[in-house]
Design a protein around this motif. Structure first.
Motif, mmCIF file in Angstrom:
data_model
loop_
_atom_site.group_PDB
_atom_site.id
_atom_site.type_symbol
_atom_site.label_atom_id
_atom_site.label_comp_id
_atom_site.label_asym_id
_atom_site.label_seq_id
_atom_site.Cartn_x
_atom_site.Cartn_y
_atom_site.Cartn_z
ATOM 1 N N GLU A 23 12.429 1.821 17.020
ATOM 2 C CA GLU A 23 11.949 0.921 16.377
ATOM 3 C C GLU A 23 11.281 1.682 15.109
ATOM 4 O OE1 GLU A 23 8.934 -1.506 18.438
ATOM 5 O OE2 GLU A 23 10.441 -2.499 19.676
ATOM 6 N N VAL A 24 10.678 2.653 15.382
ATOM 7 C CA VAL A 24 10.121 3.653 14.212
ATOM 8 C C VAL A 24 11.108 3.779 13.361
ATOM 9 C CG1 VAL A 24 9.161 5.754 13.755
ATOM 10 C CG2 VAL A 24 8.230 4.380 15.515
ATOM 11 N N GLN A 25 12.285 4.284 13.911
ATOM 12 C CA GLN A 25 13.388 4.557 12.823
ATOM 13 C C GLN A 25 13.970 3.409 12.066
ATOM 14 O OE1 GLN A 25 16.412 6.199 15.253
ATOM 15 N NE2 GLN A 25 15.301 8.083 15.802
ATOM 16 N N LYS A 26 14.014 2.219 12.919
ATOM 17 C CA LYS A 26 14.092 1.004 12.141
ATOM 18 C C LYS A 26 13.355 0.659 10.873
ATOM 19 C CE LYS A 26 13.869 -2.659 14.588
ATOM 20 N NZ LYS A 26 13.963 -3.727 15.638
ATOM 21 N N ALA A 54 11.935 2.340 3.595
ATOM 22 C CA ALA A 54 12.303 3.184 2.577
ATOM 23 C C ALA A 54 13.208 1.965 1.676
ATOM 24 C CB ALA A 54 13.501 4.161 2.935
ATOM 25 N N GLU A 55 13.824 1.297 2.080
ATOM 26 C CA GLU A 55 14.601 0.138 1.387
ATOM 27 C C GLU A 55 13.821 -0.748 0.489
ATOM 28 O OE1 GLU A 55 17.906 -3.362 1.939
ATOM 29 O OE2 GLU A 55 17.151 -2.150 3.614
ATOM 30 N N GLU A 94 11.744 5.751 23.987
ATOM 31 C CA GLU A 94 13.024 5.649 23.592
ATOM 32 C C GLU A 94 12.904 4.358 22.336
ATOM 33 O OE1 GLU A 94 15.508 7.845 23.119
ATOM 34 O OE2 GLU A 94 14.299 9.191 24.276
ATOM 35 N N ARG A 95 12.551 3.410 23.406
ATOM 36 C CA ARG A 95 12.279 1.909 22.488
ATOM 37 C C ARG A 95 11.632 2.034 21.330
ATOM 38 N NH1 ARG A 95 8.824 -1.654 22.562
ATOM 39 N NH2 ARG A 95 7.658 -0.772 24.224
ATOM 40 N N LEU A 117 5.043 -0.132 11.183
ATOM 41 C CA LEU A 117 5.344 1.395 11.176
ATOM 42 C C LEU A 117 4.357 2.072 11.998
ATOM 43 C CD1 LEU A 117 7.337 3.697 11.087
ATOM 44 C CD2 LEU A 117 6.658 4.141 8.763
ATOM 45 N N GLU A 118 2.924 2.003 11.436
ATOM 46 C CA GLU A 118 1.707 2.490 11.936
ATOM 47 C C GLU A 118 1.478 2.172 13.165
ATOM 48 O OE1 GLU A 118 -1.361 1.690 9.029
ATOM 49 O OE2 GLU A 118 -0.422 3.144 7.345
ATOM 50 N N GLU A 119 1.454 0.936 13.527
ATOM 51 C CA GLU A 119 1.401 0.333 14.800
ATOM 52 C C GLU A 119 2.280 0.964 15.941
ATOM 53 O OE1 GLU A 119 1.196 -3.852 14.847
ATOM 54 O OE2 GLU A 119 -0.328 -3.983 13.524
#
Length: 602
Positions: free
Chosen positions: A460-463, A469-470, A455-456, A407-409
């Protein structure tokens, strides 16, 4: 004091001394050359040693690089490598400033010495030639004097001889006069040659050779001065690298002081913390219960055919083998390699209902079945893991960390693309205001590509945020489950499940036993209670949910098939045999391998 005055007669001594000085210069050059070879070999060996012990994997891929001990060791290796570089610098300075320059200077000194001694030898040769001429004129003068004296004696004898003719006397007198004249000329020549030789000899000893000796003295003193400077370069080359070597040694000391055992322990926790909950208590299986009751057709747990039935005295609300609506036999336990344990093999121990002595059955089971205390997570470590994009093949805690890194990357890449988009927009505005600087349309492909990348990366960040979170919720649930299990008192020993073929007998025995008064033995009371509750209760409510990681066919008896990614309800946890009981949403319960599931407890 100079050589020309004090050593005017030591030509050979000066020749030997100057040759010794040049030999000493050459020996020192050879010594420094070998010294540089030693330094180069030492530096090369140090670099090879450092290369041998440096980590082969990149720091990003090497988990050991996060320990302060490993970091200090790598820093020490780097300092040793820098130290080797300083040794190479010493060798280079000595080679250039000492070996090359002194070797060149030695050749110049040899040429100069050769020239001076050639000049001295020419002067000596001239003096010797003058002396030879002097000796020749001297001998000629001596010979002419003897012949003139002999001719005079002959003329005097003939003059006194009365028999000699006048002509003979005149001839003898003329000969004597000629010899006397020749002797006089030889005398004059000898005197002139002697005067010339004395002049040349004085010039040789008082002027010519002292000048040559003085030149040799100056040459030798310059050579000695240059050699002394070469001696100084040896120490100077060392002194130049002393500050850097001192920094290297100081760096080694700092590296030694940075070892932090506490931090290393914390790093180990961060690297290998799985986030799994601790396994629950192993339930007690009471095989001695049938021996404590007298066999009777009407007693609970004893079928009409007289075979003893193994029933535990404890209560387990999760087990409903006798009266469950969807009763399925539990599959054989799994070994750590995924196969059935020896007890489930055809040659394994028989069922407790075989009519044999329960103690013999228990002994045989204890020999053939190895105790398994690890939870279902230990089963995953022995299987070949399949790397997934959400890192679900990793333990929860490690999954959370890897997702956090990804996520940080992605966030950094997204910020980089956003900055690039802003820069392109500003450049486009400049091009629109000043067309001479460029065409705004030429930036459109780059802007389009940047927008697609943004956009991509946002997707990916949302994913990754959703996965993170899970994973965090899973870690928290495992922590709560572990704390709850640790605080909960151990369950009473659970009864062993009977075979599905004896359900009718067990139901009949349960009905008969429910009409009889309670037994006087305290150990039978829990059995009646358990049977009453199992008979009356509805199917157990789920204790959690799970997701199928892999596809499972469920072809054996008691198992249920599931598809990869299917959501299931957790009915019964793994009891240490590698199987977990689950319920499908559309109905149907059964056992599936624990290693095929991703479990989340309520």
């Amino acid at each position: 004091m100079d050589w020309g005055t004090e050593l005017w007669d030591q030509f050979e001594v000066l020749e030997r001394h100057t040759q010794w000085g040049l030999d000493l210069l050459d020996r020192y050059v050879k010594f420094v050359k070998e010294r540089t070879e030693v330094e180069q070999a030492y530096a090369k060996q140090l670099r090879s040693l450092v290369k041998k012990y440096l980590p082969k994997r990149p720091i990003k891929d090497d988990p050991e690089s996060k320990f302060s001990q490993q970091q200090s060791f790598v820093q020490i290796l780097q300092e040793v490598n820098d130290f080797a570089g300083q040794r190479e610098l010493v060798a280079e300075n000595l080679s250039v400033r000492v070996c090359l320059e002194l070797a060149k200077y030695s050749q110049e000194m040899k040429q100069e010495r050769k020239m001076h001694f050639q000049e001295g030898r020419r002067a000596q040769q001239q003096l010797e030639n003058g002396f030879k001429q002097l000796e020749n004129s001297k001998r000629k003068f001596e010979r002419d004097c003897r012949e003139a004296e002999k001719a005079a004696q002959t003329a005097e004898r003939l003059d006194q001889d009365i028999n000699a003719t006048k002509a003979d006397v005149e001839k003898a007198k003329q000969q004597a006069h000629l010899r006397s004249h020749m002797a006089e000329e030889s005398k004059n020549e000898y005197a002139a040659q002697l005067q010339r030789f004395n002049r040349d000899q004085a010039h040789f000893y008082f002027s010519q050779m002292p000048q040559i000796f003085d030149k040799l003295q100056d040459m030798d003193e310059r050579r000695a001065t240059r050699l002394g400077a070469g001696y100084g370069l040896l120490s100077e080359a060392e002194l130049q690298v002393v500050p850097i070597i001192a920094k290297c040694l100081e760096g080694m000391k700092v590296a030694a002081d940075t070892v932090d055992p506490k931090n290393d322990s914390q790093v180990l926790i961060e690297l290998h913390k799985s986030g799994f909950a601790r396994p629950g208590d192993v339930e007690f299986e009471d095989f001695s219960q049938p021996m404590n009751r007298a066999p009777s057709d009407s007693s609970l747990g004893t079928p009409s055919d007289g075979r003893p039935e193994l029933r535990g005295s404890g209560r387990s609300r999760a087990k409903r083998w006798p009266f469950g609506k969807k009763n399925k036999p539990r599959p054989p336990p799994l070994s750590p390699l995924g196969g059935p344990l020896p007890s489930a093999l055809p040659n394994g121990p028989p069922s407790p209902r075989s009519g044999r002595d329960p103690l013999a059955i228990l002994s045989e089971i204890s020999k053939s079945v190895k105790p398994r205390l690890a939870s279902f997570r230990s089963l995953r470590g022995s299987r070949g893991t399949v790397v997934t994009e959400d890192f679900s093949h990793l333990p929860p805690e490690q999954q959370r960390k890897r997702l956090q890194q990804q996520l940080e990357e992605r966030s950094r890449e997204l910020q980089k693309e956003v900055d690039q988009r802003e820069a392109l927009k500003k450049m486009k505005d400049v091009y629109e205001k000043t067309p001479q600087m460029g065409d705004p349309a030429s930036l459109e492909p780059q802007i389009t590509e940047t927008l697609s990348n943004i956009e991509r990366l946002k997707l990916e960040v949302q994913k990754y945020e959703a996965w993170l979170a899970e994973a965090e919720s899973r870690v928290l649930s495992n922590k709560g489950d572990s704390l709850g299990r640790h605080a909960r008192p151990p369950d009473p020993p659970a009864s062993a499940p009977p075979d599905s073929s004896s359900n009718s007998n067990a139901s009949q025995d349960n009905k008969e036993s429910s009409e009889e008064p309670p037994s006087e033995e305290g150990q039978d009371a829990p059995i009646y209670t358990e049977f009453d509750e199992d008979f009356e209760e509805e199917p157990a409510s789920p204790i959690g949910h799970c997701v199928a990681i892999y596809h499972f066919e469920g072809s054996s008896e008691g198992t249920i098939s599931m598809a990869e990614g299917e959501d299931l309800s957790l009915v019964e946890e793994d009891k240490g045999d590698g199987w977990t009981r689950v319920r499908r949403k559309e109905g149907g319960e059964g056992y599936v391998p624990t290693s095929y599931l991703q479990v989340t407890l309520n």
